[in-house]
Enzyme design. Structure first.
Site, short mmCIF file in Angstrom:
data_model
loop_
_atom_site.label_atom_id
_atom_site.label_comp_id
_atom_site.label_asym_id
_atom_site.label_seq_id
_atom_site.Cartn_x
_atom_site.Cartn_y
_atom_site.Cartn_z
N ARG A 61 0.83 -0.95 -0.10
CA ARG A 61 0.02 -0.02 0.00
C ARG A 61 0.80 1.23 0.03
O ARG A 61 0.34 2.22 -0.14
CB ARG A 61 -1.08 0.05 1.44
CG ARG A 61 -2.05 -0.91 1.20
CD ARG A 61 -2.89 -1.00 2.38
NE ARG A 61 -2.45 -1.58 3.40
CZ ARG A 61 -2.59 -1.93 4.57
NH1 ARG A 61 -3.85 -1.92 4.75
NH2 ARG A 61 -2.09 -2.59 5.54
N ASP A 196 6.25 -22.70 6.29
CA ASP A 196 6.91 -22.56 7.53
C ASP A 196 8.42 -22.28 7.53
O ASP A 196 8.96 -23.21 7.14
CB ASP A 196 6.38 -23.66 8.39
CG ASP A 196 7.15 -23.59 9.90
OD1 ASP A 196 7.88 -22.71 10.00
OD2 ASP A 196 6.49 -24.38 10.72
N HIS A 197 9.10 -21.19 7.74
CA HIS A 197 10.32 -21.15 7.19
C HIS A 197 11.18 -21.93 8.12
O HIS A 197 12.50 -22.26 7.77
CB HIS A 197 10.73 -19.47 7.37
CG HIS A 197 11.04 -18.96 8.71
ND1 HIS A 197 9.91 -18.64 9.43
CD2 HIS A 197 11.94 -19.08 9.52
CE1 HIS A 197 10.31 -18.30 10.64
NE2 HIS A 197 11.58 -18.53 10.61
N LYS A 201 15.26 -24.84 7.31
CA LYS A 201 16.41 -25.06 8.04
C LYS A 201 17.36 -26.31 7.64
O LYS A 201 16.60 -27.35 7.25
CB LYS A 201 16.39 -24.91 9.56
CG LYS A 201 15.72 -23.80 10.12
CD LYS A 201 16.89 -22.53 10.11
CE LYS A 201 16.25 -21.21 10.77
NZ LYS A 201 17.16 -20.11 10.66
N GLU A 235 13.13 -17.47 22.14
CA GLU A 235 13.33 -16.33 21.56
C GLU A 235 13.87 -15.42 22.66
O GLU A 235 13.05 -15.27 23.77
CB GLU A 235 12.19 -15.88 20.79
CG GLU A 235 11.80 -16.55 19.62
CD GLU A 235 10.78 -15.75 19.09
OE1 GLU A 235 10.69 -15.16 17.99
OE2 GLU A 235 9.67 -16.08 19.27
N ASP A 254 0.60 -18.82 17.29
CA ASP A 254 1.77 -18.36 16.46
C ASP A 254 2.78 -19.46 16.46
O ASP A 254 3.56 -19.66 15.25
CB ASP A 254 2.56 -17.01 17.26
CG ASP A 254 3.37 -16.51 16.43
OD1 ASP A 254 3.08 -16.04 15.31
OD2 ASP A 254 4.56 -16.28 16.62
N HIS A 259 5.18 -24.49 13.68
CA HIS A 259 6.59 -24.75 13.69
C HIS A 259 6.46 -25.87 14.41
O HIS A 259 7.32 -26.87 14.17
CB HIS A 259 7.22 -23.41 14.49
CG HIS A 259 7.16 -22.29 13.97
ND1 HIS A 259 7.33 -22.27 12.54
CD2 HIS A 259 7.62 -21.00 14.18
CE1 HIS A 259 7.65 -20.94 12.20
NE2 HIS A 259 7.72 -20.25 13.17
N LYS A 359 8.73 -16.20 24.38
CA LYS A 359 9.56 -14.88 24.18
C LYS A 359 10.12 -14.38 25.33
O LYS A 359 9.91 -14.68 26.51
CB LYS A 359 8.77 -13.81 23.63
CG LYS A 359 8.10 -14.27 22.16
CD LYS A 359 7.39 -12.85 21.50
CE LYS A 359 7.20 -13.15 20.12
NZ LYS A 359 8.38 -13.23 19.22
#
Length: 510
Positions: A61, A196-197, A201, A235, A254, A259, A359
């Site tokens: 945008r 799913d990145h 890996k 994390e 999340d 994951h 986190k």
């Protein structure tokens, strides 16, 4: 615009270059594009895995033209590239970057995009092959797919068309099913790549090679020899500037259905008969469907949720979650989850799978630990040995990718004493591997039409089916005390107690 000549490639890959194509990134002005997606494309180009007939279009945008977008990427690529940039190679790629601005629900945007794609086909020889990456808020997924369909941009009459959809795929089982239905009206399942990145890996991909190519491990990969399995995804950062999104999602949504459940399925699956995408995913789906959903009572005893308070991580102060930008001061959203699950099949019956993720933890890490059963102690009863430590096999996924094996060995000397030994394998050291973003393999596979590392609709729904009872109970019973762990610690005390009551403890490589 005058194009440079083909750059001299600095590395020869053993794989063939991907098909000619155009990649279209919706949400291209976001951080993900500059931090991960563009660096991943550069790495593919450098390794001769990206077609020489390639172009990239960003859609967002933000008001700008192609030249301004290209300039923006040029200024920032040096900060996020995983390897030193080759100027000629980068210039070759950057000249192929274009931009379209507008709202994702505006039909005119898709008409402009259609015209640009046809022009790029002629300019770069991309043969009508397009793949669309939806790096947007989940609320736009169905809208973008619908608009692409209305504009004829996913029809495969002139070339292949594929859509990569970022997580989270739905908020719960009902919304995941609804999203599958909506995009299924426009796309065939073979066109949908739910990404799913983490699965990009090296160590994640190596799980299957490690298990199925080594005869010493697969025979003991079962309930007879394995005591339990742990998965930790930690994390060190808080939610930072993602408070608006994160407070509507939380750590459970999340991280767990995507994951962590993908890691569980690869760790626990049976041997597939081939590397064909659907053959591998069939075995993964069996594991997800064998994960036993919890009763309401089990949710109370086998799950833990937490929210971080003020603290510090490696000397850096972290504000309490409720004091983060765009987070309500009375938020009940969890930033930590721990859980004990069981897989109801012959290989894994009664073997607990413990998972935790959160986190503002003390270490950034993703590890899978396989703890084997202790050996009988009888031989050592009349020695100085007090106890035998169990063997552990740990798969390190990030930040350092590798594999560790711990076992006991006799300490030199006249007295029988046992010391712990760690054998460590690191991908970078052993194979001299260059750092990657985790997206390279996934983009490459998508361009080849290989969906092995992407989730299928039945896998998504099976995962949400396991998470659904937890969401329901947590919604009905608000947390009693949040925050309940300080930033820089390993979550609430109840997380340790989850394992302690089974006579176990969390294992994390220092």
């Amino acid at each position: 615009m005058q194009l440079l000549e083909e750059p001299v490639l600095t590395k020869t890959s053993t794989g063939r270059a991907a098909d000619p194509c155009v990649m279209v990134i919706f949400g291209a002005s976001g951080d993900l594009t500059k931090r991960k997606l563009i660096p991943a494309l550069y790495n593919l180009a450098k390794d001769n895995l990206l077609s020489r007939d390639f172009a990239l279009v960003g859609v967002a945008r933000n008001e700008m033209n192609s030249e301004q977008f290209r300039d923006l990427i040029n200024k920032e690529i040096g900060d996020f590239a995983t390897t030193k940039l080759d100027p000629q190679q980068w210039e070759w790629l950057s000249q192929r970057i274009h931009y379209v601005s507008g709202d994702f629900d505006d039909p005119n945007v898709y008409q402009t995009l259609d015209n640009l794609l046809k022009s790029l086909d002629k300019q770069f020889g991309t043969r009508g092959n397009y793949f669309y990456y939806l790096a947007t808020a989940p609320a736009f997924f169905a809208t973008i797919v619908k608009r692409l369909g209305n504009a004829g941009l996913v029809s495969e009459e002139q070339g292949w068309r594929r859509v990569i959809i970022e997580k989270p795929f739905g908020r719960d089982l009902g919304s995941a099913k609804a999203l599958n239905r909506e995009i299924g009206k426009v796309l065939h399942e073979k066109q949908i790549y739910r990404i799913d990145h983490y699965l990009g890996k090296e160590t994640v991909q190596n799980i299957m090679v490690f298990r199925f190519a080594n005869g010493i491990f697969e025979p003991i990969w079962n309930r007879r020899y394995i005591d339990h399995v742990q998965i930790t995804v930690g994390e060190t950062v808080g939610v930072e500037q993602r408070g608006m999104y994160y407070d509507t999602a939380g750590t459970l949504r999340d991280m767990v259905p995507n994951h962590i459940f993908q890691l569980i399925s690869l760790t626990a699956m049976e041997t597939p008969v081939s590397f064909d995408a659907d053959v591998v995913r069939d075995e993964q789906a069996k594991i997800l469907k064998a994960l036993t959903p919890m009763t309401d009572e089990e949710v109370l005893t086998r799950t833990v949720r937490g929210q971080y308070g003020e603290g510090s991580v490696k000397g850096r102060k972290i504000n309490a979650y409720r004091n983060e930008p765009m987070v309500p001061p009375d938020s009940r959203t969890e930033t930590f989850v721990a859980m004990k699950l069981f897989i109801d099949n012959w290989r894994w019956a009664d073997v607990p799978f413990y998972l935790r993720t959160g986190k503002a933890l003390p270490k950034r890490t993703t590890e899978i630990t396989i703890q084997f059963k202790r050996a009988p102690f009888m031989l050592f009863r009349k020695t100085a040995v007090e106890k035998l430590e169990p063997n552990r096999l740990t798969l390190h996924l990030q930040p350092d990718e590798g594999i560790s094996l711990s076992f006991g060995a006799k300490i030199p000397g006249p007295v029988v004493q046992i010391g712990g030994v760690n054998m460590n394998f690191n991908y970078t050291d052993y194979f001299n591997a260059t750092p990657q973003t985790g997206y390279e393999r996934l983009f490459y596979d998508c361009m080849l039409g290989d969906a092995t590392l992407f989730q299928r609709s039945d896998m998504v729904e099976a995962a949400w089916n396991v998470v659904a009872p937890v969401l329901d109970v947590w919604e009905a019973l608000p947390p009693r005390r949040f925050p309940n762990y300080a930033a820089g610690t390993w979550g609430p005390l109840e997380s340790d107690e989850l394992l302690a009551k089974d006579g176990r403890h969390w294992c994390v490589t220092e």
